[in-house]
Design an enzyme around this catalytic site. Sequence first.
Site, PDB file in Angstrom:
ATOM      1  CB  CYS A  74      -0.991   0.170   1.196  1.00  9.37           C
ATOM      2  SG  CYS A  74      -2.158   1.390   1.427  1.00  9.37           S
ATOM      3  CG  HIS A 161      -0.581  -3.469  -9.114  1.00  6.74           C
ATOM      4  ND1 HIS A 161      -1.629  -2.634  -8.813  1.00  6.74           N
ATOM      5  CD2 HIS A 161       0.260  -3.901  -8.412  1.00  6.74           C
ATOM      6  CE1 HIS A 161      -1.162  -2.182  -7.758  1.00  6.74           C
ATOM      7  NE2 HIS A 161      -0.196  -3.003  -7.138  1.00  6.74           N
ATOM      8  CD  GLU A 210      -6.399   0.529  -3.945  1.00  8.85           C
ATOM      9  OE1 GLU A 210      -6.127  -0.060  -2.836  1.00  8.85           O
ATOM     10  OE2 GLU A 210      -6.599   1.937  -3.602  1.00  8.85           O
ATOM     11  CB  CYS A 219      -4.245   2.764  -5.791  1.00 10.42           C
ATOM     12  SG  CYS A 219      -3.336   1.168  -5.687  1.00 10.42           S
ATOM     13  N   GLY A 222      -0.471   1.054  -7.133  1.00  7.23           N
ATOM     14  CA  GLY A 222      -1.094   1.084  -8.439  1.00  7.23           C
ATOM     15  C   GLY A 222      -0.308   2.115  -9.245  1.00  7.23           C
TER      16      GLY A 222
END
Length: 283
Positions: A74, A161, A210, A219, A222
């Site tokens: 994260c 991802h 997400e 994100c 991301g």
Amino acid sequence: MNALPFIKMHGLGNDFVVLDARQADIGLTPEIIRALGDRRRGVGFDQLLTLLPSRDADCYMRIDNSDGSGAGACGNGTRCVGRLLLEESGKSAVTIDSPGGLLHAEAADSGLITVNMGKPDFDWRMVPLAREMDTLHVDLSVTAEGCTLSDPVALSMGNPHAVFFVDDAEAVPLEAVGPLVESHALFPDRVNCSVASLRDDGSIRLRVYERGAGITQACGSGTCATYAAARKRGLVDGETRIDLDGGPLFLDMNPTGEILMTGAAAYSYRGEIAAEMLNGATA
């Protein structure tokens, strides 16, 4: 369970509840996490970040999504925890252990925080994918509400991802197509779905669905994955501004191939979760 102190923070609107369990175990369960994540009856968050003791770093950061599932990385949360630890310790740099490995955070100009998010991994087994495939051009196509997403880049930034480069990220019905990508059989651990469009000035517009949280304002992992994918395809080089719903992040890569992410980390408020809510937590 007694009343539980917490800190509410956000990185560009990607919001977190931070709990400190470095001195005493909290005893979190998926049921309690879902109750805390309820935006009407709990506190509400995209991810719950729990600080735990670590022998190898300033702390270990456990990451849980609002649906009670765990997460491996994260980026926005790492910046928030980095700010907490920097202010708490007075150090110029801190190290955070996480499910995705050791992460390093330091203060940047204008009150921003820079986090070294490590190297992206494009090995299909590490994403992971269900079968061997060229991760730079994944054989995947999904359609919802007349919009088709295809030919993503798949990679791991500590969590999986899928990055789709599109003409106009704003026009993608992400609320409809995102869940189809997230739960596609090609991704046995589910996947974060990013849609990105390149601008004439070299910046990128990015929106992310997400896994375990849905569409978020920003994100971090991301964004790192999108930058790594864009570099891998030769679309960008050097520092790149990536604009999310919540604001901008600035991405770069150091000489060893690690992704450097710089952005804001903000406090919202501090509070205490009532014991009656915790003891009566329902899914």
